[in-house]
Design an enzyme around this catalytic site. Structure first.
Site, short mmCIF file in Angstrom:
data_model
loop_
_atom_site.label_atom_id
_atom_site.label_comp_id
_atom_site.label_asym_id
_atom_site.label_seq_id
_atom_site.Cartn_x
_atom_site.Cartn_y
_atom_site.Cartn_z
N TYR A 120 -19.80 11.27 39.38
CA TYR A 120 -18.87 10.13 39.27
C TYR A 120 -19.64 8.85 38.95
CZ TYR A 120 -16.21 6.08 40.99
OH TYR A 120 -15.63 4.84 41.12
N ARG A 152 -21.25 16.35 52.27
CA ARG A 152 -21.08 16.32 50.82
C ARG A 152 -22.45 16.49 50.16
NH1 ARG A 152 -18.77 10.73 48.84
NH2 ARG A 152 -16.73 11.72 48.77
N THR A 206 -18.10 0.04 39.89
CA THR A 206 -18.29 0.33 41.31
C THR A 206 -19.73 0.06 41.75
OG1 THR A 206 -18.47 2.21 42.83
CG2 THR A 206 -18.56 2.74 40.52
N ASP A 207 -19.89 -0.24 43.04
CA ASP A 207 -21.25 -0.42 43.57
C ASP A 207 -22.03 0.89 43.56
OD1 ASP A 207 -19.83 0.87 45.60
OD2 ASP A 207 -20.64 -0.35 47.22
N GLU A 208 -21.30 2.02 43.41
CA GLU A 208 -21.99 3.32 43.47
C GLU A 208 -22.97 3.50 42.31
OE1 GLU A 208 -19.67 6.71 44.70
OE2 GLU A 208 -18.17 5.42 45.62
N ARG A 220 -20.60 2.65 54.73
CA ARG A 220 -19.90 2.09 53.57
C ARG A 220 -19.47 0.67 53.89
NH1 ARG A 220 -22.12 5.76 51.88
NH2 ARG A 220 -21.38 7.58 50.75
N LYS A 271 -19.69 6.34 35.65
CA LYS A 271 -19.34 4.91 35.69
C LYS A 271 -20.51 4.06 35.20
CE LYS A 271 -16.10 3.18 37.22
NZ LYS A 271 -14.82 2.78 36.55
N ALA A 303 -9.98 5.67 35.41
CA ALA A 303 -11.15 6.50 35.66
C ALA A 303 -10.73 7.73 36.44
CB ALA A 303 -12.19 5.74 36.48
N ASP A 339 -1.43 4.46 30.97
CA ASP A 339 -1.91 5.40 31.98
C ASP A 339 -1.52 6.82 31.58
OD1 ASP A 339 -2.68 4.79 35.28
OD2 ASP A 339 -2.24 6.84 34.62
N LYS A 340 -2.43 7.75 31.83
CA LYS A 340 -2.16 9.16 31.54
C LYS A 340 -1.28 9.79 32.62
CE LYS A 340 -4.75 13.47 30.87
NZ LYS A 340 -6.08 14.10 30.98
N THR A 347 -13.17 10.97 30.53
CA THR A 347 -12.35 9.76 30.77
C THR A 347 -13.23 8.53 30.95
OG1 THR A 347 -10.44 10.88 31.68
CG2 THR A 347 -10.82 8.65 32.47
N1 NAD Z 1 -11.23 3.10 45.03
C1 NAD Z 1 -12.36 2.45 45.24
O1 NAD Z 1 -12.81 2.32 46.38
C2 NAD Z 1 -13.11 1.83 44.08
C3 NAD Z 1 -14.18 0.99 44.37
C4 NAD Z 1 -14.85 0.36 43.30
C5 NAD Z 1 -14.44 0.61 42.00
N2 NAD Z 1 -13.41 1.47 41.75
C6 NAD Z 1 -13.00 1.67 40.35
O2 NAD Z 1 -11.70 1.09 40.23
C7 NAD Z 1 -10.94 1.80 39.25
C8 NAD Z 1 -9.61 2.21 39.85
O3 NAD Z 1 -9.87 3.04 41.00
P1 NAD Z 1 -8.69 3.68 41.84
O4 NAD Z 1 -9.20 3.92 43.19
O5 NAD Z 1 -7.45 2.90 41.64
O6 NAD Z 1 -8.54 5.08 41.08
P2 NAD Z 1 -7.30 6.08 41.03
O7 NAD Z 1 -7.90 7.44 40.87
O8 NAD Z 1 -6.36 5.82 42.16
O9 NAD Z 1 -6.54 5.66 39.68
C9 NAD Z 1 -7.06 5.93 38.41
C10 NAD Z 1 -5.96 5.74 37.39
O10 NAD Z 1 -6.51 6.05 36.08
C11 NAD Z 1 -5.58 6.88 35.40
N3 NAD Z 1 -6.33 7.72 34.45
C12 NAD Z 1 -7.24 8.68 34.74
N4 NAD Z 1 -7.67 9.28 33.61
C13 NAD Z 1 -7.04 8.66 32.58
C14 NAD Z 1 -7.06 8.84 31.17
N5 NAD Z 1 -7.83 9.76 30.59
N6 NAD Z 1 -6.27 8.05 30.41
C15 NAD Z 1 -5.47 7.10 30.98
N7 NAD Z 1 -5.39 6.91 32.31
C16 NAD Z 1 -6.17 7.68 33.11
C17 NAD Z 1 -4.92 7.71 36.50
O11 NAD Z 1 -3.69 8.30 36.09
C18 NAD Z 1 -4.75 6.67 37.60
O12 NAD Z 1 -3.56 5.95 37.44
C19 NAD Z 1 -11.81 2.98 38.82
O13 NAD Z 1 -12.42 2.65 37.62
C20 NAD Z 1 -12.84 3.11 39.93
O14 NAD Z 1 -14.04 3.63 39.42
C21 NAD Z 1 -12.73 2.07 42.77
#
Ligand code: NAD
Length: 333
Positions: A157, A280, A131-133, A221, A161, A85, A35-36, A102
């Site tokens: 976004y 938005r 994601t469903d988006e 949603r 994805k 992401a 993780d970054k 990213t």
């Molecule tokens: N949150 C939702 O409702 C949802 C729904 C469907 C899918 N998703 C997908 O699930 C995944 C996780 O979502 P989340 O809500 O936990 O996101 P988040 O933003 O909470 O976490 C993202 C993580 O990725 C890390 N990251 C970002 N850029 C990076 C890079 N360049 N290198 C290494 N690490 C990096 C961040 O530090 C963080 O820990 C994503 O891919 C998102 O698209 C999320």
């Protein structure tokens, strides 16, 4: 079963819940969190879990191909679950570039290195958390998204994805890399960053501040408890068909305004706190998910009923105000 799994982006919301509930009990597997630690990823989300010998951590930016190659050299992972992401739609409208870097280039770096191991028969599975988006938006009466729904992303976004999903598919189709893509609706639960709808509303309501609701709050949603999503990811990882896509949803469609009213009701607060704000840009109207394929092929269905999940989530935020403060302090610094 894989020996070493990279959990990329697992210091964020969904990933850290995965680590707590699924990586910790599987002590026959070595998990390496990569993780970054951007504004959305926090060491304090995973610190306790790193005390387990089978869970490791590397701070790295997946956009840096040299660093990614070095990590693959060092650990020779059997598999990857990619949570990493840039994930916030509003931020993608302000600054799309980092989303492309990213979400697309970062994923490609992971795919390229997985492919090198695949060619040596040393790689089993690449699971892309999507994601469903990517499907775009629905009207009131359209059928929920299925895996056959054409991709039609609307925000920077979701476009990033969707691009990553196309790449993952291409590496499967072209090179035979074993891939699975999961597409889930909106998650809620503990450790979600206080910029996303539910934590923002809980935080503001507890402070008696105005709750900003986009437009008239008519957008719909589908909400899923984060643990249900993570069990779906694990099922798809363990027994999903190679090259497949699996949708996960929570069976809980709500208009934003009704969701916000629910939060106020559970907190015992007045609806006068609601304040409608400018919508938005390009706001998708409705998302809804058909997860029949996951139910049939993986035996997966969401288990946490919405009301129960919301009570658990609110309880967690009320009991962990120091966590919100730590996140907000990190953002200010
Ligand atoms: N949150 C939702 O409702 C949802 C729904 C469907 C899918 N998703 C997908 O699930 C995944 C996780 O979502 P989340 O809500 O936990 O996101 P988040 O933003 O909470 O976490 C993202 C993580 O990725 C890390 N990251 C970002 N850029 C990076 C890079 N360049 N290198 C290494 N690490 C990096 C961040 O530090 C963080 O820990 C994503 O891919 C998102 O698209 C999320």
């Amino acid at each position: 079963m894989a020996d070493t799994i990279f959990l990329v982006g697992a210091a964020g919301f969904i990933g850290c819940n995965f680590v707590k509930k699924l990586a910790v009990p599987h002590n026959d597997i070595n998990f390496v969190i990569i993780d970054k630690l951007t504004y959305a990823g926090h060491m304090f989300n995973i610190e306790e879990e790193l005390e387990h010998d089978h869970i490791g951590f590397e701070k790295a930016d997946i956009v840096d191909s040299t660093v990614v190659s070095q990590l693959f050299e060092k650990y020779q992972p059997d598999a990857i679950i990619n949570f990493a992401a840039e994930s916030h739609v509003d931020r993608s409208i302000e600054n799309p570039n980092v989303f492309l870097e990213t979400n697309v280039m970062g994923t490609m770096n992971l795919l390229n290195n997985a492919l090198k191991l695949h060619k040596k028969n040393k790689f089993t599975r690449f699971l892309q958390v999507s994601t469903d988006e990517v499907y775009g938006e629905l009207t009131h009466d359209e059928e929920p998204f299925s895996e056959q729904t054409p991709i039609k992303p609307n925000s920077p976004y979701s476009a990033s994805k969707a691009s990553a999903d196309h790449l993952v598919h291409a590496y499967h189709h072209t090179y035979g890399l074993d891939t699975v893509i999961t597409r889930c609706s909106n998650n809620y639960g503990p450790y979600q960053n206080p910029e996303k709808l539910i934590p923002v509303m809980i935080d503001k309501a507890t402070k008696n501040e105005k709750l900003p609701v986009y437009g008239k709050g008519e957008n719909v949603r589908d909400w899923i408890y984060v643990d249900d999503h993570n069990h779906g990811i694990w099922n798809a990882f363990e027994r999903g068909n190679t090259g497949s896509i699996y949708n996960f949803g929570g069976n809980s469609e709500y208009k934003n305004i009704d969701l916000v009213k629910k939060i106020l009701e559970l907190l015992g607060k007045d609806e006068d706190l609601i304040s409608f704000v400018t919508d938005r840009l390009g706001h998708d109207f409705r998302y809804a998910i058909n997860f029949e394929k996951a139910a049939t092929e993986l035996g997966w269905t969401p288990k946490v009923e919405f009301n129960q999940g919301m009570i658990q989530t609110i309880d967690w935020y009320l009991g962990n105000k120091d966590w919100i403060e730590k996140v907000q302090k990190k953002w200010e610094s």
